[in-house]
Design an enzyme around this catalytic site. Sequence first.
Site, PDB file in Angstrom:
ATOM      1  N   GLY A 111       0.827  -1.204   0.000  1.00 63.24           N
ATOM      2  CA  GLY A 111       0.000   0.000   0.000  1.00 63.24           C
ATOM      3  C   GLY A 111       0.859   1.251   0.000  1.00 63.24           C
ATOM      4  O   GLY A 111       1.962   1.264  -0.570  1.00 63.24           O
ATOM      5  N   THR A 134      -4.501  -3.067  -0.676  1.00 64.60           N
ATOM      6  CA  THR A 134      -4.938  -2.504   0.613  1.00 64.60           C
ATOM      7  C   THR A 134      -6.464  -2.516   0.678  1.00 64.60           C
ATOM      8  O   THR A 134      -7.136  -2.218  -0.323  1.00 64.60           O
ATOM      9  CB  THR A 134      -4.457  -1.059   0.890  1.00 64.60           C
ATOM     10  OG1 THR A 134      -5.247  -0.523   1.966  1.00 64.60           O
ATOM     11  CG2 THR A 134      -4.590  -0.116  -0.271  1.00 64.60           C
ATOM     12  N   ASP A 136      -8.003  -0.407   2.201  1.00 62.20           N
ATOM     13  CA  ASP A 136      -8.433   0.994   2.318  1.00 62.20           C
ATOM     14  C   ASP A 136      -8.759   1.639   0.961  1.00 62.20           C
ATOM     15  O   ASP A 136      -9.412   2.678   0.918  1.00 62.20           O
ATOM     16  CB  ASP A 136      -7.337   1.835   2.998  1.00 62.20           C
ATOM     17  CG  ASP A 136      -7.102   1.417   4.434  1.00 62.20           C
ATOM     18  OD1 ASP A 136      -8.024   0.825   5.041  1.00 62.20           O
ATOM     19  OD2 ASP A 136      -6.004   1.671   4.968  1.00 62.20           O
TER      20      ASP A 136
END
Length: 357
Positions: A111, A134, A136
Site C-alpha cells: 500500500g 490494501t 483501504d
Amino acid sequence: MKRIGMLTSGGDCQALNAAMRGVVKSIINSGQEVEIYGFLNGYRGLIYSDFKMLTGKDFSGILTVGGTILGSSRTPFKTIKDPDENGLDKVEAMKQNYYKLKLDVLVILGGNGTHKTANLLREEGLNVITLPKTIDNDLFGTDMTFGFQSAVDIATTAIDCIHTTAASHGRIFIVEVMGHKVGYLTLNAGMAGGADIILIPEIPYDIDKVIEAVKHRESNGSRFTILAVAEGAISKKDAKLSKKEYKEKMANYKYPSVSYEIADLIWKATGQEVRVTVPGHTQRGGSPCPYDRVFASRLGAEAGKLILEDEYGFMVGYRNREIVKVPLEDVAGKLKMLDPDSAIIKEAKMLGISFGD
Ligand code: F6P
C-alpha cells in the site's frame, strides 16, 4: 532466465497470493525460465537476506487462500534511511542483496508506505514493479486496490448481522470500520448495509447533527439506528485543532476509539442504549471474494508481461476500467481520498444517509 525477487509488505489483505500467482503463472506460461526469490516478512526479508527459493508449484492452490505465503510486516518509510539497532544501513543492505542475487526485478506488493520505499529503491537504481494492495483503497494512481472488495463484503456482513439484532432490540448500533485516513471502506460497506449515518475522515462530523439524525429517525417511528463509523472519523471541532493540540487530546483520551466517544455522546443526549461493534482485522482476513481473485490475477498477469518486456519502474494499476502502468514516482507519497463533493456522496445523501455535516 529471469531472476525475480518478490515481497509483500505492510498490513496484509485478501488476494495477495492470487496476485503473486498471477505474476508467476503469466511468466511461466510464456515459456520464459524463471528463478523466484520470495523475501519473507516484507522489506525485512530483503534487508536481512531472509528468503526462500520458490517454484511454480508453490503458487498452485493459493488463488483462494487469504494472507500471504511470504508473510508481511510494517517497515516504516520514515525510518528506512536510519541505521538499524546494529548500525546496518537498511537501504544499502537491500541494494546489496538485490545485486548479490543478481535479480532482474523486485515485485513488491503493498500500500502507501510500501510504495514510498519501492520508489526509493527505484531511485537507487533497482528494477521494481509494484502491485496495489490494501483494504483501504487509498492508493494514488489506481481506481481500485485488491483486498478492498473483500473487506467491503466482510464489513457489510457485519452491518447486516447488526441490522437484525438492532431491529429486535430497538437499539442504536455503531459498526466501526477500518480506515484511519480515508473512508472508502466505510462508505461502501455503510451504503451496502443500509447504514443510516456514515462518518468518514474526509467529512468531519458535527456531533449535534449526528444526534439530530438519530432523533429524526426516532420521531419517524424507526426503532433502531445504525451508524457506520470509520476508525479515523473526526469531529469538526477536533479537525480544527493543531497537530500538537490533537496529540494532547489523544494522550488523555478515555475511550478505546472514536466510536465509543460518539456512543457516549449519543447516549447522554438521547438516553438510548448504544452498542459498538468493531469487526477489526476480520476485515483483512479470509478468502478473497471473486472480484478480488479476478482483479488481482489480472494485475499479476500484466505485471508478468511488463517483466517479460523488461519494463520497470511502474505500479500496475486500474483506471477507467483498464489495467494501466503508472510510473512509481506518480504514486509514492500521495494519498487517494474521497471527494466530499463526489457523486457517490451526493447520491448517499439523496438516499437520506446523514454524514453528520
Ligand atoms: O492499511 C490497512 C489497515 O487495515 C487500515 O485500514 C487499518 O487502520 C490499519 O491497517 C491497521 O493496522 P495494523 O494491522 O497495523 O493494526
